[in-house]
Design an enzyme around this catalytic site. Structure first.
Site, short mmCIF file in Angstrom:
data_model
loop_
_atom_site.label_atom_id
_atom_site.label_comp_id
_atom_site.label_asym_id
_atom_site.label_seq_id
_atom_site.Cartn_x
_atom_site.Cartn_y
_atom_site.Cartn_z
N GLU A 1 0.45 -1.03 0.20
CA GLU A 1 0.01 0.30 -0.34
C GLU A 1 0.32 1.98 -0.29
O GLU A 1 0.44 1.91 -0.71
CB GLU A 1 -0.67 0.03 1.01
N HIS B 1 1.71 2.02 -3.58
CA HIS B 1 1.07 2.90 -4.05
C HIS B 1 1.18 4.14 -3.71
O HIS B 1 0.13 4.73 -5.34
CB HIS B 1 -0.45 2.07 -4.04
ZN ZN Z 1 -2.67 -2.76 -4.66
#
Ligand code: ZN
Length: 880
Positions: free
Chosen positions: A320, A323
Site C-alpha cells: 500500500e 502505491h
Molecule cells: Zn494494490
C-alpha cells in the site's frame, strides 16, 4: 436509505421515471472515451453520524478540452443516492433528472460550480463500499466504485481533483477525524461536537478518497526522507490493540527506505496514516496518505500472529505504501488498466519481501500462490487477460490474473532489460506520467524509451489470456559435444480467444552434467518467441541435465522430457534453488498423477529425494520445508483430464504415509530441531518452525497416535502462534483425543480475539477428515460465526471452498453448503459473495456425477431472485 428517498425528493415532478437500473450491462475497453467534464476541485462537508450522515459537496466542473463530445449534460454517478438539494453556481436547480442511479444536469456554459446535498446511512451499508460503520467507527472504501455511494460524482479514475474535506461530529464518539492530505484546521463546534478540515494538495481520482472517524489511538513515529523531509507516521487502532502495531510500523519504515533506495521514490506529504478496520472487503487500501487496512494486516504479536501473518503484514504495508507512486501519483486511466498499478505494485512488494527475507523461499511462495490461484483461473471459464477487454462488475476483476500474473509480466520486463535498464524505464515512467491517469501501453513505452529496448512483442502478455505450455527436450551429440534444446509452445483456447498466438517467453536455462553434477553450460537467457525453436549449446562434455525456467523466469507450464532419475539428480545438484525445488515438485507430481490414474507408482525416487533434502547440511530449513511439501490435491487435479477427488486424495495420503514411515527418524529429528525462540523472527528461525510442522504432518500420515502426542506437546509448550497453530493444524486432521482437547483449549484462550478466532474457524474448514462437511455446517451455526464480517466468512466458507477433498465430497453436500453461503452473503455483501464462486467454475473437468451436482448448484444460485450483478456475472460465466 428508503426514508431519505421518499422525504427529500423536492422536485420529483421534473425527474423522469427512472429506467430499470443497468445491472447486467457489459462495459468494454474499446468503448473508452475521455471524460466530457473535469472536476479540478471538490469541497466536501460531512455532518457525521453512524445512522445518518449528511454530505454536502461543491464541485468545480469544466469542459474537458480533450473530449470530442460537446453535450451540455453532466452525468454524475450515484449508487443508492437521492439528491436532497442541487445548486448550480449558487442557485437552487430543479432541472435535474435521474438515469438509474446517476444524476444528470444540464449546464449552459463551459465552467460551473455544482452543489449537491445527500444523506446516507453508514450503519445500513453492509456492502462495505462507500462510507460505512465498523465496530463503532466510520470509515470508507471507494475503490473501485464506492465513492458514488457517498455523493454524486464522475466516479472514474481519469477524473482527478484536489480535495478539501471538512468533517464534523460528536467529539466523544469520534474523537479522531482523518482524511487525505494534511490537517489544516480543527476546532470545537458546540454541543459536544468538533470538526477538522483536511486538504490534499495532490489531485487524485475519487477512488482514492478516504475518511475515518472514531475512537482510535495512534502508534506514532517519524521517518526522515532522502531529501531531509520529516514525515509524521501514525497507525490508528482501538486502544487495546496498540501493543500489536509495532511490526506494522517497523515494516512501514523499512518500505519507505526501500522505495527510496531501489526506485528513487520519496514520500511527498508531512503525514502518513494507517487505520485498522475490523470489517473490510479487501486486504488494505492505498488512499492517498490515509491507508485503510483490514486489521488482519496490521495487528500482530508473538502470541497471536504466525510467521506468515508477520510476513503478510510487512508485504501489505509495503504494497500500500508503494502505491503512493505506482497508483496514487500515477493512476489508471480506466479500470481495464488495473494491472498497471496492481501488477507493478505486487512486483515491487515481492521484491521488497525477497530483500528483507530469503529470496529463494519468497520466490517459491510467490509461484505457489500463482499456481494455486492464477493457473486455475487461466484454465477455467473465468479466464481473462491481464488487461481485460470487458466486465460487468469491476470488483470481479481484482483477480490473481490482474495482480499476480500482472506482476510476472513486470518481472519478465525486469529480466529482459536487467535491473539498470529497468530502473531507467521506471524513472521515465514516473517522470512522464506524474499526476496523470496512464495506461499499460504508457508503462511499456516508458520502459522502451528509458532502456532503448524494443518490448512490443511482449505486449501480447497483456492481451492474450491462458497459461503457455512449453515442451522442452534436450538432445546430446557426445562426439560433437553439442547439445540441442528443442522447444515448442502452445496456449489452450480461453473464453473469447479460440486461436492463440505464440508469446515471447524468457527462459533462464543452464545445463548440469549428469555425471559430475557441475554446471557445464552456465545460465543463459533464451527468448522463445516462435511456436517451435531449437537452441544449441557447445562444449557439452557429458550427458546434460536440463535446468530450465530457472527462478521461474516466465509464468508458464514446462513439460520437459526428463526421467525420474534425472529429476532426482537435479533436485540435489542444480545450482538454482528454484530449479531444485521444481525438480522435486515434478518428481512428486508425476508419481501422484500416475497414482491418481490408477497406474503403478514408483515411490522410491520421491522418498530418496526427500530423504536427501532432509539430511542435507547445506540447505536451510525454510527451503527444506518448501521442497518436501507434496503438491496439493487441487494442483494434482489441474493435471488430470477427468478429476476424481477421492482418487487424488487417496494416492496423496498413501505417498505421505510411505514418506512418514520410511523417513520416520529424519522427520522426527526435523520436528525436534530447536534454535528458534518464539520472538526470533529471523528467516532461519521461521524456517525451523515451518519445517517442524511440515515434518510433523508426514509423521501424522504414517502414525496418528505418535504424531498426536508430538503435536499436543508442541501445542502445549508453544511460545509462538506459529508453533501453536502448526500443531493444531496437524491435529485437526487426525482422529485422536488430543484433537478436540487442543481445539477447546485454543477456543477458550482466544475466543475474544477476532483475528485468532478466524484461525480456529479456518483450521477446521481445512481439515482432511471425512466429517469436515458436517463440522463446517455446525460451525456455520456457531455463536461466533458472523456472516457480515468478511474475514469470518472467508475463514469458514472461503477456506472450505479451497479444501479440495471436502468441498468435492461425493454426496454433494459441500457444494450445497457453499452455494447456500453465496446466496446468503450476496444479500449483504455481493463483492465478498462473488469471490466464493470460483471453486464451482471448473465443474466441467470433474467426473460426471460431481460435474452435474456442481452445475445444479450454479443454476440454483443463478435462479435466486434479486441476485447481485457481482454474483450473476461469476455464475453465468461459470455456466457458459
Ligand atoms: Zn494494490
Amino acid at each position: 436509505m428508503a426514508d431519505v428517498r421518499t422525504t427529500t425528493l423536492p422536485d420529483a415532478k421534473t425527474a423522469p421515471e427512472a429506467p430499470p437500473s443497468p445491472v447486467h450491462v457489459t462495459i468494454r475497453r474499446e468503448d473508452y472515451r475521455p471524460p466530457e467534464w473535469l472536476v479540478p476541485e471538490i469541497a466536501l462537508k460531512f455532518a457525521l453520524g453512524i445512522e445518518k450522515t449528511r454530505v454536502q459537496s461543491k464541485l468545480s466542473v469544466e469542459r474537458n478540452p480533450d473530449s470530442a463530445d460537446k453535450s451540455n449534460v453532466l452525468r454524475l454517478n450515484g449508487d443508492g443516492l437521492t439528491p436532497a438539494g442541487v445548486w448550480i453556481d449558487g442557485s437552487p436547480c430543479d432541472n435535474w433528472s435521474m438515469d438509474g442511479g446517476d444524476l444528470l444536469l444540464e449546464l449552459p456554459g463551459d465552467r460551473h460550480e455544482i452543489g449537491i446535498d445527500v444523506e446516507i446511512n453508514p450503519a445500513a451499508n453492509t456492502k462495505l463500499m462507500g462510507l460505512y460503520a465498523s465496530n463503532g467507527m466510520l470509515c470508507t472504501q471507494c475503490e473501485a466504485e464506492g465513492f458514488r455511494r457517498i455523493t454524486f460524482f464522475p466516479d472514474r479514475p481519469d477524473v482527478l481533483s484536489k480535495y478539501r474535506v471538512r468533517m464534523e461530529g460528536d467529539a466523544s464518539r469520534f474523537p479522531v477525524l482523518l482524511s487525505n492530505g494534511n490537517r489544516v484546521a480543527a476546532g470545537e463546534a458546540g454541543d459536544g461536537a468538533h470538526w477538522a478540515e483536511w486538504h490534499d494538495p495532490f489531485p487524485k481520482p475519487s477512488y482514492l478518497f478516504a475518511l475515518v472517524a472514531g475512537d482510535l489511538k495512534p502508534n506514532r513515529d517519524t521517518f526522515t526522507t532522502l531529501s531531509g523531509r520529516k514525515v509524521d507516521l501514525a497507525i490508528w487502532v482501538r486502544e487495546v490493540d496498540l501493543p500489536k502495531t509495532q511490526h506494522a510500523m517497523d515494516s512501514l519504515k523499512l518500505a519507505m527506505a526501500w522505495d527510496e533506495k531501489v526506485y528513487g521514490r520519496e514520500y511527498d506529504l508531512d503525514q502518513f496514516n494507517i487505520v485498522a478496520v475490523t470489517d473490510f472487503n479487501m486486504g488494505a487500501m492505498e488512499n492517498k496518505s490515509l491507508n485503510i487496512f483490514n486489521s488482519a494486516y496490521v495487528l500482530a504479536d508473538q502470541d497471536t500472529a504466525t510467521d506468515a501473518d508477520f510476513d503478510n503484514i510487512a508485504r501489505v504495508v509495503a504494497h500500500e505504501y508503494f502505491h503512493n507512486w505506482s497508483g496514487d501519483r500515477v493512476t489508471c486511466r480506466d479500470w481495464f488498466q488495473l494491472s498497471l498499478k496492481e501488477g507493478f505494485t505486487v512486483f515491487r512488494d515481492q521484491s521488497f519481501s525477497a530483500d528483507v527475507g530469503s529470496p529463494p523461499v519468497k520466490r517459491i511462495e510467490d509461484v505457489r500462490v500463482l499456481r494455486a490461484v492464477q493457473f486455475p483461473e487461466d484454465q477455467g471459464p473465468l479466464a481473462h487477460p491481464v488487461r481485460p477487454d470487458s466486465y460487468m462488475e469491476i470488483s470481479n476483476f481484482y483477480t490473481a490474473t490482474v495482480y499476480n500474473k500482472g506482476a510476472e509480466v513486470i518481472r519478465m520486463f525486469h529480466t529482459v532489460l536487467g535491473p539498470e535498464n529497468f530502473r531507467k524505464g521506471t524513472d521515465l515512467y514516473f517522470d512522464r506520467n506524474d499526476g496523470r491517469a496512464a495506461t499499460c501501453d504508457d508503462f511499456v513505452a516508458a520502459l522502451e524509451d528509458g532502456s532503448g529496448v524494443d518490448l512490443q512483442p511482449f505486449k501480447i502478455w497483456y492481451s492474450q489470456a491462458g497459461t503457455p505450455k512449453v515442451r522442452a527436450r534436450i538432445e546430446h551429440d557426445a562426439e560433437a559435444k553439442i547439445a540441442t534444446l528443442h522447444l515448442e509452445q502452445h496456449v489452450d483456447p480461453t473464453p473469447g480467444q479460440p486461436d492463440k498466438q505464440p508469446m515471447p517467453i524468457p527462459l533462464r536455462t543452464a545445463l548440469v552434467g549428469s555425471e559430475t553434477g557441475h554446471e557445464i553450460c552456465p545460465e543463459r537467457l533464451i527468448i522463445l518467441d516462435q511456436a517451435r525453436q531449437s537452441v544449441t549449446f557447445e562444449n557439452v562434455t557429458e550427458p546434460p541435465l536440463l535446468s530450465i525456467n530457472r527462478n521461474f523466469s516466465a509464468p508458464i507450464i514446462v513439460e520437459a522430457v526428463r526421467s525420474p532419475g534425472e529429476l532426482e539428480r537435479l533436485a540435489q545438484a542444480d545450482t538454482d534453488p528454484f530449479a531444485r525445488y521444481e525438480a522435486m515438485q515434478e518428481l512428486m507430481m508425476r508419481a501422484l498423477v500416475a497414482g491418481a490414474r490408477g497406474e503403478e507408482v514408483d515411490r522410491e525416487p520421491v522418498i530418496r529425494a526427500i530423504g536427501a533434502t532432509l539430511r542435507s547440511n547445506s540447505l536451510d530449513p525454510a527451503f527444506k520445508a518448501d521442497a518436501i511439501l507434496l503438491p496439493s490435491d487441487s494442483l494434482i487435479a489441474d493435471r488430470m483430464d477427468v478429476v476424481d477427488p477421492d482418487a487424488i486424495h487417496a494416492v496423496r495420503e498413501q505417498l505421505r504415509s510411505a514418506i512418514g514411515s520410511e523417513l520416520h527418524d529424519e522427520l522426527v529429528a526435523a520436528h525436534r530441531s530447536d534454535g528458534a525462540a518464539g520472538d526470533d523472527l529471523s528467516p532461519s528461525a521461521k524456517g525451523v518452525r515451518r519445517l517442524r510442522t511440515v515434518a510433523l504432518g508426514f509423521v501424522a500420515a504414517a502414525d496418528q497416535a505418535e504424531a498426536a502426542e508430538l503435536a499436543k506437546a508442541q501445542f502445549d509448550r508453544a511460545d509462538s502462534m506459529t508453533d501453536r497453530q502448526g500443531a493444531l493444524g496437524v491435529l485437526v486432521s487426525t482422529d485422536t483425543p488430543q484433537r478436540q482437547a487442543a481445539l477447546n483449549a485454543f477456543y477458550d484462550r482466544f475466543h475474544d480475539d477476532p483475528l485468532v478466532l478466524d484461525k480456529w474457524f479456518a483450521l477446521q474448514a481445512a481439515s482432511q477428515r471425512p466429517d469436515t462437511v458436517d463440522r463446517v455446517l455446525e460451525l456455520s451455526r456457531h455463536f461466533d460465526f458472523v456472516i457480515t464480517n468478511p474475514n469470518r466468512l472467508r475463514s469458514l466458507a472461503g477456506t472450505f471452498g479451497a479444501n479440495h477433498w471436502a468441498f468435492h465430497s461425493a454426496d454433494g453436500r459441500g457444494y450445497a453448503f457453499l452455494a447456500d453461503m453465496i446466496i446468503a452473503a450476496d444479500k449483504l455483501n455481493p463483492q465478498v459473495a462473488a469471490r466464493l464462486v470460483p471453486p464451482f467454475g471448473r465443474w466441467r473437468r470433474f467426473e460426471p456425477k460431481r460435474a452435474a451436482m456442481m452445475r445444479q448448484q450454479l443454476e440454483r444460485i443463478a435462479a435466486t431472485p434479486g441476485l447481485s450483478k457481482d454474483v450473476y456475472e461469476q455464475v453465468t460465466k461459470s455456466l457458459a
